[in-house]
Write an enzyme that holds these catalytic residues in place. Structure first.
Site, PDB file in Angstrom:
ATOM      1  N   LYS A 235      -5.614  -6.486   0.610  1.00 55.95           N
ATOM      2  CA  LYS A 235      -5.419  -6.179   1.979  1.00 55.95           C
ATOM      3  C   LYS A 235      -4.499  -7.084   2.698  1.00 55.95           C
ATOM      4  O   LYS A 235      -5.158  -8.391   2.973  1.00 55.95           O
ATOM      5  CB  LYS A 235      -6.677  -5.879   2.728  1.00 55.95           C
ATOM      6  CG  LYS A 235      -6.721  -5.754   4.141  1.00 55.95           C
ATOM      7  CD  LYS A 235      -6.312  -4.184   4.336  1.00 55.95           C
ATOM      8  CE  LYS A 235      -6.312  -3.879   5.853  1.00 55.95           C
ATOM      9  NZ  LYS A 235      -5.772  -2.507   6.090  1.00 55.95           N
TER      10      LYS A 235
ATOM     11  N   ASP B  49      -7.942  -2.092   9.689  1.00 60.46           N
ATOM     12  CA  ASP B  49      -8.501  -1.234   9.110  1.00 60.46           C
ATOM     13  C   ASP B  49      -8.714   0.137   9.775  1.00 60.46           C
ATOM     14  O   ASP B  49      -9.124   1.232   9.163  1.00 60.46           O
ATOM     15  CB  ASP B  49     -10.113  -1.860   8.931  1.00 60.46           C
ATOM     16  CG  ASP B  49     -10.271  -3.215   8.271  1.00 60.46           C
ATOM     17  OD1 ASP B  49      -9.377  -3.209   7.175  1.00 60.46           O
ATOM     18  OD2 ASP B  49     -10.934  -4.057   8.613  1.00 60.46           O
TER      19      ASP B  49
ATOM     20  N   ASP C  11       0.333   4.635   0.547  1.00 61.13           N
ATOM     21  CA  ASP C  11      -0.776   5.140   1.055  1.00 61.13           C
ATOM     22  C   ASP C  11      -0.640   6.577   1.428  1.00 61.13           C
ATOM     23  O   ASP C  11      -1.312   7.209   2.218  1.00 61.13           O
ATOM     24  CB  ASP C  11      -1.598   4.474   2.245  1.00 61.13           C
ATOM     25  CG  ASP C  11      -0.601   4.329   3.491  1.00 61.13           C
ATOM     26  OD1 ASP C  11       0.686   4.778   3.356  1.00 61.13           O
ATOM     27  OD2 ASP C  11      -1.070   3.903   4.543  1.00 61.13           O
TER      28      ASP C  11
ATOM     29  N   GLU D 126      -3.420  -6.617   8.954  1.00 56.64           N
ATOM     30  CA  GLU D 126      -3.249  -5.157   8.804  1.00 56.64           C
ATOM     31  C   GLU D 126      -4.697  -4.600   9.236  1.00 56.64           C
ATOM     32  O   GLU D 126      -5.472  -4.641   8.516  1.00 56.64           O
ATOM     33  CB  GLU D 126      -2.628  -4.676   7.690  1.00 56.64           C
ATOM     34  CG  GLU D 126      -1.167  -4.930   7.355  1.00 56.64           C
ATOM     35  CD  GLU D 126      -0.615  -4.320   6.216  1.00 56.64           C
ATOM     36  OE1 GLU D 126      -1.257  -3.573   5.572  1.00 56.64           O
ATOM     37  OE2 GLU D 126       0.615  -4.637   5.675  1.00 56.64           O
TER      38      GLU D 126
ATOM     39  N   TRP E 211       0.784  -1.412  -0.051  1.00 61.64           N
ATOM     40  CA  TRP E 211       0.034   0.081   0.183  1.00 61.64           C
ATOM     41  C   TRP E 211       0.855   1.195  -0.018  1.00 61.64           C
ATOM     42  O   TRP E 211       1.609   1.533   0.792  1.00 61.64           O
ATOM     43  CB  TRP E 211      -1.066   0.215   1.221  1.00 61.64           C
ATOM     44  CG  TRP E 211      -1.982  -0.969   1.060  1.00 61.64           C
ATOM     45  CD1 TRP E 211      -1.988  -2.305   0.854  1.00 61.64           C
ATOM     46  CD2 TRP E 211      -3.460  -0.804   1.237  1.00 61.64           C
ATOM     47  NE1 TRP E 211      -3.136  -2.960   0.859  1.00 61.64           N
ATOM     48  CE2 TRP E 211      -4.182  -1.989   0.843  1.00 61.64           C
ATOM     49  CE3 TRP E 211      -4.170   0.333   1.275  1.00 61.64           C
ATOM     50  CZ2 TRP E 211      -5.416  -1.980   1.061  1.00 61.64           C
ATOM     51  CZ3 TRP E 211      -5.531   0.212   1.389  1.00 61.64           C
ATOM     52  CH2 TRP E 211      -6.249  -0.958   1.129  1.00 61.64           C
TER      53      TRP E 211
ATOM     54  N   ASP F 228     -12.417   2.764  -2.731  1.00 65.71           N
ATOM     55  CA  ASP F 228     -13.356   3.491  -2.092  1.00 65.71           C
ATOM     56  C   ASP F 228     -13.570   4.798  -2.463  1.00 65.71           C
ATOM     57  O   ASP F 228     -13.951   5.609  -1.805  1.00 65.71           O
ATOM     58  CB  ASP F 228     -13.321   3.487  -0.604  1.00 65.71           C
ATOM     59  CG  ASP F 228     -13.317   1.995   0.026  1.00 65.71           C
ATOM     60  OD1 ASP F 228     -14.041   1.120  -0.578  1.00 65.71           O
ATOM     61  OD2 ASP F 228     -12.982   1.961   1.105  1.00 65.71           O
TER      62      ASP F 228
END
Length: 581
Positions: A513, A519, A209, A517, A207, A301
């Site tokens: 995912k 949420d 992020d 890890e 990720w 999302d």
């Protein structure tokens, strides 16, 4: 030449390959054999060690010792207690595996930093006895020219890197026929858990992020120090055929869920382009990586929020200013232009857009973003259920099931949705996307990292109840309180292992995912990563309109999103379906 020098000259590091190591102390009876291998990148490496006891059975504990020849520094070990003093290393058996029978092997691993050279240790000793490789026999003789390194052919278990497709073409399914990249940072965390080595060799996504994740970070609570280039280099060292990254840093990110908010404000689209997407594209376009299939999961999302959640102020802003559509379009344009890059856009899940009012409009806005990229072929496919828990299939009923004359669609759980599981939804949504204007060759991915729902709570057969709500609630394997619950769900289990081409229209089941890890945090935890506290991660919260004002079903004691959550990982393994060995 002394025996020690002979051994040191005869053993040379081969990155990514296993090397059987034999010490040269002819005066000592051989009692063990060691195989040592590494996967290394620019500033660190993962070591894998297997020791076989060739002498009498060992009970009460064992330790393996060696000395590094350079400045290697071990930072973490698993499946053994690994300690270091100067150049000297000791690996001690874990409490649950103190015995080592004759001809039995123990395997453990570690992560380490280094600079300069990274030579294989010259000698190993098991409980003080040198590992010469053969029980009671002479040591393995050195090669005739001890300065010649071993051959560079990888071991048979490691497939060679893939050959890139011809210029201007891409593989139809980038997952097919090749080995996936195993993130050594995730693997180390998984291996440190009891029984974690049963799943730690599965490929998971990395990720990206926040901007700092591109170069790599240190001291972060949720991500390790490896950056994008480090992971690509490690994938090459592993001989991996594909590597997966989550592109996840839109301005106003995840506008309806505070736990996964990001660092960029709602008007930071220029910064998203220049400081985030452009550097990623520059690294992924390096010809050094042309033999890798680089798979990008684009902005989970995001686009579905513009269809269903514009009652939330931030979502309304992102729809009005076009930041999501333009941002996704820009990412698709820059990354899709690279010949060995494959973009999969996030398409939510059946419990989010499975109703007609959401289904078509979501396909439309995804097409709008693809058009904004300049070419809809910049989209290779779509992914559903990313970081979610929706069951892959519901084996005991389907959308056409009737209970005493009443459709399951009328049950409180299904709530008039047209889908009851992810596989049927993903296949149907693919058809819809093609009809909207996407290429007929697009493929779907389904994230199965946490949707197995096994364990003792899994129904073994359909209910015999004639009440539709009782029937559905007793028959469904998805044990969430409400299909809108998404944060650290209690009772969840690992789902199908990563697999290429498992069903019609599906390119792969994937673990995007990484299991274990979090949420989001169960309580407010201040952090410098832009991640807020969302009450949907609080097990005491009684919900809102998005989950039918239901309890959240979240696990207690969770850290911020992306950080390691040991209790969740252990539960996921315990409830895995298919079950773990």
């Amino acid at each position: 030449m002394t025996r020690g020098l002979t051994a040191a000259a005869a053993i040379t590091l081969l990155s990514g390959a296993g090397i059987a190591v034999a010490a040269s102390q002819a005066s000592a009876a051989a009692g063990c054999r060691v195989t040592y291998s590494v996967n290394q990148w620019s500033t660190g490496f993962t070591g894998n060690v297997s020791v076989t006891n060739l002498g009498d059975p060992i009970s009460g504990g064992w330790n393996l010792t060696w000395a590094f020849g350079g400045n290697q520094r071990i930072t973490q070990g698993w499946s053994a207690t690994v300690t270091q003093s100067g150049q000297n290393v000791t690996a001690t058996s874990p409490s649950w595996a103190n015995s080592l029978a004759t001809n039995a092997s123990a395997t453990f691993g570690f992560n380490a930093d280094y600079s300069g050279t990274n030579a294989t240790p010259a000698t190993f000793s098991l409980n003080g006895t040198a590992c010469t490789g053969t029980p009671g026999g002479p040591t393995t003789p050195p090669p005739s020219n001890p300065t010649t390194p071993p051959p560079t052919t990888p071991p048979p278990t490691t497939p060679p890197p893939t050959t890139p497709p011809p210029s201007g073409t891409k593989a139809d399914n980038p997952y097919a026929g090749v080995q996936g990249y195993v993130n050594p940072e995730w693997k180390a965390k998984a291996d440190a858990e009891p029984g974690g080595n049963r799943v730690s060799s599965n490929p998971t996504a990395v990720w990206l992020d926040r901007i700092a994740a591109i170069a790599g970070t240190t001291g972060s609570s949720s991500n390790g120090s490896m950056g994008l280039r480090d992971h690509l280099d490690a994938a090459l060292a592993q001989g991996a055929g594909y590597v997966q990254f989550v592109i996840y840093n839109l301005p106003g990110r995840d506008c309806s869920a505070l736990a996964s908010n990001g660092e960029l404000g709602v008007n930071d689209l220029p910064k998203y382009k220049s400081d985030y997407i452009d550097p990623i594209a520059a690294i992924q376009a390096d010809p050094k990586y042309a033999g890798l299939r680089i798979i990008n999961i684009i902005e989970i999302d995001s686009l579905p929020n513009l269809v269903t959640n514009t009652n939330v102020a931030t979502c309304a802003t992102m729809k009005a200013n076009g930041g999501y559509v333009q941002g996704v379009g820009y990412a698709l344009n820059k990354l899709g232009a690279i010949g060995n890059v494959y973009n999969y856009v996030d398409a939510a899940h059946h419990g989010w857009i499975g109703w007609d009012t959401n289904f078509g409009p979501t396909a439309d806005i995804m097409y709008q973003a693809a058009v904004a990229s300049g070419n809809v072929k910049n989209v290779h496919g779509f992914i559903t259920n990313t970081a979610n828990y929706s069951a892959l299939t519901e084996p005991h009923f389907n959308i056409n099931t009737n209970v005493n004359g009443t459709s399951v669609r009328q049950s409180k759980w299904v709530d008039w949705n047209y889908y009851v599981d992810e596989l049927s939804f993903a296949q149907a949504f693919r058809t819809k996307l093609v009809s909207t204007g996407f290429d007929a060759g697009i493929g779907m991915l389904i994230d199965t990292s946490r949707n197995g729902w096994g364990g003792s709570g899994r129904p073994a057969a359909a209910s015999t109840s004639t009440d539709v709500n009782t029937f559905v609630n007793s028959s469904r394997i998805d044990r969430r309180i409400h299909a809108g619950n998404w944060c650290n769900q209690d009772g969840a289990g690992l789902g199908e292992r990563p697999k290429a081409a498992p069903a019609a229209g599906i390119d792969a089941y994937v673990w995007v995912k990484p299991p274990g890890e979090s949420d989001g945090s169960s309580t407010l935890i201040p952090n410098n990563e832009g991640k807020g506290f969302d009450r949907m991660c609080d097990p005491t919260y009684t919900g809102n309109e998005r989950n039918g004002n239901s309890a959240t079903g979240a696990l207690a004691g969770a850290p911020i999103s992306g950080a390691w959550f040991s209790a969740q990982f252990r539960q996921l393994m315990a409830n895995a379906y298919p079950a773990l060995p």
